[in-house]
Design a protein around this motif. Sequence first.
Motif, PDB file in Angstrom:
ATOM      1  N   VAL A 126       0.918  -1.179  -0.171  1.00  0.00           N
ATOM      2  CA  VAL A 126       0.081   0.150  -0.027  1.00  0.00           C
ATOM      3  C   VAL A 126       0.836   1.133  -0.096  1.00  0.00           C
ATOM      4  O   VAL A 126       2.061   0.994   0.408  1.00  0.00           O
ATOM      5  CB  VAL A 126      -0.964   0.100   1.170  1.00  0.00           C
ATOM      6  N   VAL A 127       0.314   2.260  -0.563  1.00  0.00           N
ATOM      7  CA  VAL A 127       1.227   3.397  -0.447  1.00  0.00           C
ATOM      8  C   VAL A 127       1.555   3.999   0.922  1.00  0.00           C
ATOM      9  O   VAL A 127       0.663   3.919   1.844  1.00  0.00           O
ATOM     10  CB  VAL A 127       0.099   4.512  -1.236  1.00  0.00           C
ATOM     11  N   GLY A 128       2.727   4.163   1.163  1.00  0.00           N
ATOM     12  CA  GLY A 128       3.156   4.635   2.511  1.00  0.00           C
ATOM     13  C   GLY A 128       3.761   3.577   3.234  1.00  0.00           C
ATOM     14  O   GLY A 128       4.390   3.696   4.314  1.00  0.00           O
ATOM     15  N   ALA A 129       3.610   2.328   2.423  1.00  0.00           N
ATOM     16  CA  ALA A 129       4.263   1.142   3.180  1.00  0.00           C
ATOM     17  C   ALA A 129       5.884   1.494   3.157  1.00  0.00           C
ATOM     18  O   ALA A 129       6.398   2.023   2.318  1.00  0.00           O
ATOM     19  CB  ALA A 129       3.969  -0.273   2.522  1.00  0.00           C
ATOM     20  N   ARG A 130       6.582   0.762   4.151  1.00  0.00           N
ATOM     21  CA  ARG A 130       8.066   0.996   4.443  1.00  0.00           C
ATOM     22  C   ARG A 130       8.659  -0.309   4.234  1.00  0.00           C
ATOM     23  O   ARG A 130       8.477  -1.336   4.839  1.00  0.00           O
ATOM     24  CB  ARG A 130       8.255   1.652   5.737  1.00  0.00           C
ATOM     25  N   PHE A 131       9.659  -0.216   3.120  1.00  0.00           N
ATOM     26  CA  PHE A 131      10.439  -1.501   2.660  1.00  0.00           C
ATOM     27  C   PHE A 131      11.696  -1.385   3.684  1.00  0.00           C
ATOM     28  O   PHE A 131      12.256  -0.168   3.953  1.00  0.00           O
ATOM     29  CB  PHE A 131      11.022  -1.163   1.504  1.00  0.00           C
ATOM     30  N   SER A 132      12.263  -2.715   3.905  1.00  0.00           N
ATOM     31  CA  SER A 132      13.633  -2.756   4.978  1.00  0.00           C
ATOM     32  C   SER A 132      14.120  -4.014   4.391  1.00  0.00           C
ATOM     33  O   SER A 132      13.747  -5.225   4.614  1.00  0.00           O
ATOM     34  CB  SER A 132      13.245  -2.784   6.189  1.00  0.00           C
ATOM     35  N   ILE A 133      14.946  -4.049   3.621  1.00  0.00           N
ATOM     36  CA  ILE A 133      15.728  -5.209   2.928  1.00  0.00           C
ATOM     37  C   ILE A 133      17.179  -5.103   3.215  1.00  0.00           C
ATOM     38  O   ILE A 133      17.976  -4.395   2.978  1.00  0.00           O
ATOM     39  CB  ILE A 133      15.715  -5.307   1.516  1.00  0.00           C
ATOM     40  N   PRO A 134      17.824  -6.409   4.098  1.00  0.00           N
ATOM     41  CA  PRO A 134      19.071  -6.491   4.536  1.00  0.00           C
ATOM     42  C   PRO A 134      19.807  -7.403   3.573  1.00  0.00           C
ATOM     43  O   PRO A 134      19.352  -8.398   2.902  1.00  0.00           O
ATOM     44  CB  PRO A 134      19.155  -6.965   5.829  1.00  0.00           C
ATOM     45  N   PHE A 135      20.986  -7.163   3.181  1.00  0.00           N
ATOM     46  CA  PHE A 135      21.961  -8.010   2.340  1.00  0.00           C
ATOM     47  C   PHE A 135      23.052  -8.091   3.237  1.00  0.00           C
ATOM     48  O   PHE A 135      23.722  -7.430   3.521  1.00  0.00           O
ATOM     49  CB  PHE A 135      22.421  -7.246   1.219  1.00  0.00           C
ATOM     50  N   TYR A 136      23.359  -9.325   3.723  1.00  0.00           N
ATOM     51  CA  TYR A 136      24.289 -10.001   4.371  1.00  0.00           C
ATOM     52  C   TYR A 136      25.444 -10.471   3.790  1.00  0.00           C
ATOM     53  O   TYR A 136      25.560 -11.090   2.781  1.00  0.00           O
ATOM     54  CB  TYR A 136      23.864 -11.148   5.373  1.00  0.00           C
ATOM     55  N   GLY A 137      26.755 -10.431   4.280  1.00  0.00           N
ATOM     56  CA  GLY A 137      27.886 -10.891   3.877  1.00  0.00           C
ATOM     57  C   GLY A 137      28.517 -10.047   2.807  1.00  0.00           C
ATOM     58  O   GLY A 137      29.564 -10.434   2.012  1.00  0.00           O
ATOM     59  N   VAL A 138      28.486  -8.821   2.773  1.00  0.00           N
ATOM     60  CA  VAL A 138      28.740  -8.009   1.589  1.00  0.00           C
ATOM     61  C   VAL A 138      30.369  -7.537   2.304  1.00  0.00           C
ATOM     62  O   VAL A 138      30.497  -7.220   3.444  1.00  0.00           O
ATOM     63  CB  VAL A 138      28.170  -6.595   1.393  1.00  0.00           C
ATOM     64  N   ARG A 139      31.225  -7.642   1.233  1.00  0.00           N
ATOM     65  CA  ARG A 139      32.748  -7.314   1.470  1.00  0.00           C
ATOM     66  C   ARG A 139      32.994  -5.789   0.567  1.00  0.00           C
ATOM     67  O   ARG A 139      32.889  -5.797  -0.724  1.00  0.00           O
ATOM     68  CB  ARG A 139      33.569  -8.207   1.066  1.00  0.00           C
ATOM     69  N   LEU A 140      32.896  -4.884   1.381  1.00  0.00           N
ATOM     70  CA  LEU A 140      32.947  -3.393   0.819  1.00  0.00           C
ATOM     71  C   LEU A 140      34.379  -3.489   0.148  1.00  0.00           C
ATOM     72  O   LEU A 140      35.384  -3.755   0.998  1.00  0.00           O
ATOM     73  CB  LEU A 140      32.659  -2.331   1.601  1.00  0.00           C
ATOM     74  N   PRO A 141      34.529  -2.476  -1.050  1.00  0.00           N
ATOM     75  CA  PRO A 141      35.964  -2.135  -1.630  1.00  0.00           C
ATOM     76  C   PRO A 141      36.266  -0.975  -0.709  1.00  0.00           C
ATOM     77  O   PRO A 141      35.743  -0.684   0.374  1.00  0.00           O
ATOM     78  CB  PRO A 141      35.370  -2.072  -2.940  1.00  0.00           C
ATOM     79  N   SER A 142      37.299  -0.424  -1.196  1.00  0.00           N
ATOM     80  CA  SER A 142      37.794   0.788  -0.539  1.00  0.00           C
ATOM     81  C   SER A 142      37.135   2.061  -0.821  1.00  0.00           C
ATOM     82  O   SER A 142      36.415   1.737  -2.021  1.00  0.00           O
ATOM     83  CB  SER A 142      39.404   1.049  -1.186  1.00  0.00           C
ATOM     84  N   GLY A 143      37.281   3.105  -0.238  1.00  0.00           N
ATOM     85  CA  GLY A 143      36.470   4.256  -0.780  1.00  0.00           C
ATOM     86  C   GLY A 143      35.263   4.405   0.279  1.00  0.00           C
ATOM     87  O   GLY A 143      34.734   3.792   1.292  1.00  0.00           O
ATOM     88  N   SER A 144      34.415   5.426  -0.023  1.00  0.00           N
ATOM     89  CA  SER A 144      33.304   5.713   0.819  1.00  0.00           C
ATOM     90  C   SER A 144      33.227   7.486   0.885  1.00  0.00           C
ATOM     91  O   SER A 144      34.540   8.048   0.917  1.00  0.00           O
ATOM     92  CB  SER A 144      33.315   5.274   2.170  1.00  0.00           C
ATOM     93  N   PRO A 145      32.121   8.062   0.731  1.00  0.00           N
ATOM     94  CA  PRO A 145      30.739   7.387   0.783  1.00  0.00           C
ATOM     95  C   PRO A 145      30.300   7.168  -0.744  1.00  0.00           C
ATOM     96  O   PRO A 145      30.983   7.279  -1.723  1.00  0.00           O
ATOM     97  CB  PRO A 145      29.992   8.617   1.129  1.00  0.00           C
TER      98      PRO A 145
END
Length: 773
Positions: A126-145
């Motif tokens: 429905v309109v206004g619903a809030r999604f929350s999706i986790p992704f586990y096990g990510v290995r980030l590269p260098s850098g940020s943001p």
Amino acid sequence: MKCTVTSAVTSTGASAVTSTVARTVASTWVRRVALVTAGLLASATLTVIQPAAAIVAGVAISAATASNGTTTLSYRATATRAGTLRYIVVSVPAGSGGRITSVNGSVRTVSPGVLLWRPIRTTSIVVGARFSIPFYGVRLPSGSPWTLSFRATSTTGNVLSAGTGTLVRPADVRITATRPIPGSTTALTYAGTVGRPGVLGSVRMKLPTGARGTLTSVNGTLSAASGYATWRPRAPITVRGGTRLAIPVYGVVLSKYGGIMQLGMTATASTGTQLMGGTGTLALIAPPAPMPTVLAGSFPTIPAGCPSSWPATTAENAKPGTGAWVIPASMNGPLAAYLTKVSATCGTTVGLKVTSGRPVSVVAYRMGYYQGLGAREIWRRNGVPTVVQPAPTIGGAANGHPLRMASAANWSTTLTIAVDRNWVPGTYLIKVSDGRYAAYAPLTVRDDTGHKHALLIQQGTTTWEAYNWYGGRSFYSSPTTGSGRLTFDRPYAEGQGSGEFLPLEQGLIAWAESRGLDVTYWTDNDLDQYGGQLAARAATIFLPGHDEYYSLRMRASLSQAIKRGVNVASFGANATYRRITFTDSTRRAWDIDRYTAGLNSTLWRYLGDAYASQPLLGAEYGCGVLAGNLRTGSNWLFQGVPAGTVVPGFLAGEVDYVWPGLYKQPGLSIVAAGTATCRTSGRSTAMHATAFVAPSGARVFNGSTFAYGCFLVRRCPSNLGIPAESVASRQVVTTMVANIANWVGRGILTASAATTAELRVAVPRQSLAVGDK
């Protein structure tokens, strides 16, 4: 983590949305929808909300570092259109790797840096619903943001939500110490990952609570103030996102109190922009404090007329018993008596002091089982004249401080009693009666022949005295009027003169003697005097329900005995908690320091975490509690009891639990657990009964509640709030006590779990002074 979709505030802009959306936002009532871990619709409730100005995707992306060094990325967004969800596509930082998973749906890589998540259940949005999706096990590269995208698509191809969000690399703060022991000098290293590029201006680090010292570092200047250390580089340093900073801080003198500490680390650019911020955990755990060696000394020569061995417990309890030892409540009154010794041995004498003014009978009863009557008469003297003794004195001073000690040392001796071969070693109640009133005076008779017994049961005499109100003063009168010195030269006001014997300790003694265990007895005073002989006197020692007040020699003797293989079972809580010092070799009085911080200045733990009770016995004092229920488990403690059996009110008096910030013996296990309510604060507290095997092979059990002994005889103190102890509850506790004896005794102590016959005498219930301390 869960993948969830929840409702949010809807828009009133009907012209900009579909008719379905318009109908949704036209109402001020909306549904809150939750997609739980199983992927099912968990709830639908109506919530009154105020119309919002507009619905926007509001994409937010956060990261958290896992213990294995990978990162969990969480994407959150608001639905701007209604429909049935088909999939969600997100971007991740270019160059990311790892074995990426999620929940409530499948996830796959559709192109470099792009993930597609598909729900495993049909999900209506429905309109206004809030999604929350986790992704586990990510290995980030260098850098940020990084700027990353989010797009949710319906089964009809419509975009339900889309937008971008900024991801800043988590700081992943790690703090290490070269010597993480309270009271030591250590070097701390704070390490964290920069999330934004910039010119580094300073790094601010939270120091452990109570830390001090002359602090230094490298490659910059270090200043300390208000519990923080701030490091500034000597020359400008340009850092990029993903740079790992590591700042050492040398010369940190840790407090004697440790724990598991959350310490912050913040890096700031020269412009004032925060480049990194986070907290790390530092465990500062003190091992058990070293204790002085207590010499054993030699056993005394057996006096003439005294035997070299004593009857077995079974033979002694086969002798005729009597219920005449019981003092009915109707005989409570002004008559009082005490003995000039806490314990004695064959061949010695003990003075008795009585206040009555009428002739009295004096009868000595050895306490045990004796066909369920509880005692055997050993000695008597009738028609003993007495006087009305003077009022106890209150006074004394030490080091310029008032002691407020209540003492009846000014009483005259009424009678001298010879302890001869008829006084079989054991616990005794001397009953003094003038026909109208009666009172007890307790005495313990030791076996000093040198015979090693399977079991020694200790009596908590120093704790009895701390709570003794006779003469108008106890340690607990108040922080300003309570006694700074306690003396055994006065009667006990509690337990009809028996101290805490009848309220807490008689049950364990009756149980042990009913089973015919090879048992002997001594007191806290004897642990101080003869503690070096503990390993020669017994293979196992049982501590009573409340054994709180320990001198250095007492604590050192118990610690030494464990190291020499003596098993310990504490059938109580709050043991070895307060520190005392006997004033002289007679051990008739002891001092307790109450001048530096009131009641709290007396704690052993105030010498440092290394002196807490938990490193010695397995758990630490929590609080005085309102009686709580125990639910049985399935380990060795409850063998023979169906798992899930409830024992009402068993968590009573005071309770212990395992503090996470204090030392835990290797292999320590929690064998029983529950919760109760602290009596004064109203907060909930845990109860943990613990067990461990020491390196010596000694087994140590900490019962963590007062109730073991009193449940055995179905006579718990009247003010503990315990429901009437049913036969079924008593059977459970009887079985538990037998299991404890068998476990801790390592085959030397063996006890059947069969129910012991009830004591066949009506003993008045006693009250017991307890509380938060």
